[in-house]
Design a protein around this motif. Structure first.
Motif, mmCIF file in Angstrom:
data_model
loop_
_atom_site.group_PDB
_atom_site.id
_atom_site.type_symbol
_atom_site.label_atom_id
_atom_site.label_comp_id
_atom_site.label_asym_id
_atom_site.label_seq_id
_atom_site.Cartn_x
_atom_site.Cartn_y
_atom_site.Cartn_z
ATOM 1 N N SER A 26 0.818 -1.221 0.000
ATOM 2 C CA SER A 26 0.000 0.000 0.000
ATOM 3 C C SER A 26 0.852 1.271 0.000
ATOM 4 C CB SER A 26 -0.930 0.024 1.229
ATOM 5 O OG SER A 26 -1.805 -1.087 1.205
ATOM 6 N N SER A 27 1.960 1.238 0.736
ATOM 7 C CA SER A 27 2.771 2.442 0.882
ATOM 8 C C SER A 27 3.702 2.682 -0.301
ATOM 9 C CB SER A 27 3.591 2.370 2.169
ATOM 10 O OG SER A 27 4.456 1.229 2.133
ATOM 11 N N ASN A 28 4.208 1.633 -0.913
ATOM 12 C CA ASN A 28 5.177 1.786 -2.002
ATOM 13 C C ASN A 28 4.934 0.699 -3.046
ATOM 14 O OD1 ASN A 28 7.346 2.361 -3.627
ATOM 15 N ND2 ASN A 28 8.872 2.340 -1.974
ATOM 16 N N PRO A 29 3.939 0.876 -3.926
ATOM 17 C CA PRO A 29 3.596 -0.154 -4.923
ATOM 18 C C PRO A 29 4.751 -0.503 -5.862
ATOM 19 C CG PRO A 29 1.860 1.494 -4.778
ATOM 20 C CD PRO A 29 3.017 2.016 -3.985
ATOM 21 N N ASN A 30 5.571 0.477 -6.186
ATOM 22 C CA ASN A 30 6.686 0.185 -7.091
ATOM 23 C C ASN A 30 7.682 -0.799 -6.451
ATOM 24 O OD1 ASN A 30 5.732 1.834 -9.149
ATOM 25 N ND2 ASN A 30 6.696 3.668 -8.269
ATOM 26 N N LYS A 31 7.957 -0.544 -5.188
ATOM 27 C CA LYS A 31 8.856 -1.475 -4.483
ATOM 28 C C LYS A 31 8.221 -2.857 -4.372
ATOM 29 C CE LYS A 31 11.543 -2.058 -0.254
ATOM 30 N NZ LYS A 31 11.892 -1.495 1.080
ATOM 31 N N ALA A 32 6.911 -2.878 -4.135
ATOM 32 C CA ALA A 32 6.209 -4.155 -4.057
ATOM 33 C C ALA A 32 6.288 -4.892 -5.393
ATOM 34 C CB ALA A 32 4.760 -3.925 -3.640
ATOM 35 N N LEU A 33 6.152 -4.145 -6.502
ATOM 36 C CA LEU A 33 6.255 -4.766 -7.831
ATOM 37 C C LEU A 33 7.648 -5.346 -8.064
ATOM 38 C CD1 LEU A 33 4.313 -2.305 -10.204
ATOM 39 C CD2 LEU A 33 3.879 -4.754 -9.881
ATOM 40 N N GLU A 34 8.679 -4.588 -7.658
ATOM 41 C CA GLU A 34 10.046 -5.077 -7.834
ATOM 42 C C GLU A 34 10.285 -6.336 -6.992
ATOM 43 O OE1 GLU A 34 13.941 -5.331 -9.224
ATOM 44 O OE2 GLU A 34 12.180 -4.282 -9.975
ATOM 45 N N GLU A 35 9.757 -6.332 -5.771
ATOM 46 C CA GLU A 35 9.926 -7.504 -4.902
ATOM 47 C C GLU A 35 9.158 -8.717 -5.451
ATOM 48 O OE1 GLU A 35 11.836 -8.005 -2.271
ATOM 49 O OE2 GLU A 35 12.695 -5.985 -2.390
ATOM 50 N N LEU A 36 7.985 -8.466 -6.031
ATOM 51 C CA LEU A 36 7.226 -9.556 -6.651
ATOM 52 C C LEU A 36 7.977 -10.137 -7.849
ATOM 53 C CD1 LEU A 36 3.584 -8.150 -6.471
ATOM 54 C CD2 LEU A 36 4.431 -10.215 -5.344
ATOM 55 N N ARG A 37 8.634 -9.233 -8.637
ATOM 56 C CA ARG A 37 9.425 -9.717 -9.775
ATOM 57 C C ARG A 37 10.582 -10.602 -9.293
ATOM 58 N NH1 ARG A 37 13.981 -8.716 -12.299
ATOM 59 N NH2 ARG A 37 14.548 -7.030 -10.859
ATOM 60 N N LEU A 38 11.292 -10.133 -8.276
ATOM 61 C CA LEU A 38 12.398 -10.911 -7.723
ATOM 62 C C LEU A 38 11.902 -12.229 -7.128
ATOM 63 C CD1 LEU A 38 14.444 -8.044 -6.009
ATOM 64 C CD2 LEU A 38 14.977 -9.244 -8.137
ATOM 65 N N LEU A 39 10.738 -12.168 -6.469
ATOM 66 C CA LEU A 39 10.175 -13.393 -5.903
ATOM 67 C C LEU A 39 9.837 -14.396 -6.990
ATOM 68 C CD1 LEU A 39 9.089 -14.997 -3.492
ATOM 69 C CD2 LEU A 39 6.913 -13.767 -3.760
ATOM 70 N N SER A 40 9.298 -13.910 -8.097
ATOM 71 C CA SER A 40 8.956 -14.793 -9.215
ATOM 72 C C SER A 40 10.215 -15.441 -9.793
ATOM 73 C CB SER A 40 8.221 -13.990 -10.294
ATOM 74 O OG SER A 40 7.877 -14.833 -11.376
ATOM 75 N N GLU A 41 11.283 -14.660 -9.911
ATOM 76 C CA GLU A 41 12.537 -15.230 -10.405
ATOM 77 C C GLU A 41 13.112 -16.261 -9.428
ATOM 78 O OE1 GLU A 41 15.138 -12.004 -11.117
ATOM 79 O OE2 GLU A 41 14.073 -11.274 -12.917
ATOM 80 N N ASN A 42 13.032 -15.963 -8.126
ATOM 81 C CA ASN A 42 13.513 -16.927 -7.124
ATOM 82 C C ASN A 42 12.746 -18.244 -7.200
ATOM 83 O OD1 ASN A 42 13.890 -14.210 -4.767
ATOM 84 N ND2 ASN A 42 15.440 -15.077 -6.113
ATOM 85 N N LEU A 43 11.455 -18.148 -7.347
ATOM 86 C CA LEU A 43 10.641 -19.367 -7.440
ATOM 87 C C LEU A 43 10.953 -20.144 -8.712
ATOM 88 C CD1 LEU A 43 7.235 -17.917 -6.159
ATOM 89 C CD2 LEU A 43 8.844 -19.399 -4.911
ATOM 90 N N ALA A 44 11.221 -19.443 -9.806
ATOM 91 C CA ALA A 44 11.576 -20.121 -11.067
ATOM 92 C C ALA A 44 12.897 -20.856 -10.928
ATOM 93 C CB ALA A 44 11.636 -19.085 -12.193
ATOM 94 N N ARG A 45 13.864 -20.256 -10.220
ATOM 95 C CA ARG A 45 15.154 -20.952 -10.013
ATOM 96 C C ARG A 45 14.968 -22.187 -9.156
ATOM 97 N NH1 ARG A 45 16.995 -15.491 -9.215
ATOM 98 N NH2 ARG A 45 18.255 -14.748 -10.980
ATOM 99 N N ILE A 46 14.151 -22.079 -8.125
ATOM 100 C CA ILE A 46 13.879 -23.254 -7.278
ATOM 101 C C ILE A 46 13.246 -24.373 -8.102
ATOM 102 C CG2 ILE A 46 12.521 -24.088 -5.322
ATOM 103 C CD1 ILE A 46 12.841 -21.317 -4.057
ATOM 104 N N ARG A 47 12.363 -23.992 -8.991
ATOM 105 C CA ARG A 47 11.691 -25.000 -9.824
ATOM 106 C C ARG A 47 12.641 -25.679 -10.785
ATOM 107 N NH1 ARG A 47 6.319 -23.649 -13.503
ATOM 108 N NH2 ARG A 47 5.744 -25.829 -13.925
#
Length: 204
Positions: free
Chosen positions: A181-202
């Motif tokens: 809610s406070s910083n959507p851009n940072k949340a988007l960047e963290e979601l992108r990094l999270l998606s990449e982390n999950l792809a590497r785990i897979r």
């Protein structure tokens, strides 16, 4: 002068029996007197009894040897053969069991990998929908997808078996939640990094 003839000795009459002195024959010899045997001593009696007992013992041993030893020997040979067969069966069963354990291990690993892949696929899907909702300013949908992703993360923990990676993922989820809610851009960047982390785990 006349000569008076001397009386002539009369010859014994041939009809009278002639007495012949008896000559003792060999059968009429007087038998020798055998001296009495000396009495047996006590140790001779003991030795005799010992020999009797020893002979009885040897006889009993021979009977027992032939009556018991040979059947027991045959039974022992049969038991050894049976033991050899059982050992071969055991080795065969052990080999089959090892093969079954290896197959079970492979199936279990494949099942765990399949479950992890399914959980990761749903988790990545939730993260992607959260990113899309955040881009379109749909904060409610973004929060719902993020909550669903956090639930999937709990399902992933026993399958991942990597405490450090799990801790890093949880920290990233906290950062996303606090920035949503406070910083959507940072949340988007963290979601992108999270998606990449999950792809590497897979891809492991």
């Amino acid at each position: 002068m006349s000569t008076i003839p001397e009386p002539m000795e009369e010859a014994p009459s041939s009809g009278a029996p002639e007495v012949v002195p008896e000559v003792p024959g060999p059968e009429a010899e007087t038998p020798e007197v055998t001296p009495p045997k000396p009495p047996r001593r006590w140790w001779q009696k003991v030795l005799t009894w010992l020999l009797i007992v020893l002979a009885a013992f040897l006889a009993g041993f021979g009977v027992a040897f032939f009556a018991l030893y040979f059947p027991l020997q045959r039974e022992a040979a049969a038991m050894r053969q049976e033991l050899t067969t059982l050992r071969q069966d055991y080795e065969k069963a052990s080999t089959e069991l090892a093969s079954l354990r290896a197959d079970y291990q492979r199936v279990e690993e494949a099942l765990a990998a399949g479950q992890m892949d399914m959980v990761l696929s749903r988790l990545i899907s939730n993260v992607s929908y959260a990113r899309l909702a955040l881009i379109t300013k749909d904060n409610l949908t973004a929060q719902q997808e993020l909550s669903a992703a956090e639930a999937r993360l709990k399902d992933l923990e026993p399958l991942l078996n990597d405490p450090q990676t799990m801790q890093a993922l949880q920290e990233r989820f906290k950062t996303i939640r606090s920035s949503l809610s406070s910083n959507p851009n940072k949340a988007l960047e963290e979601l992108r990094l999270l998606s990449e982390n999950l792809a590497r785990i897979r891809m492991r």
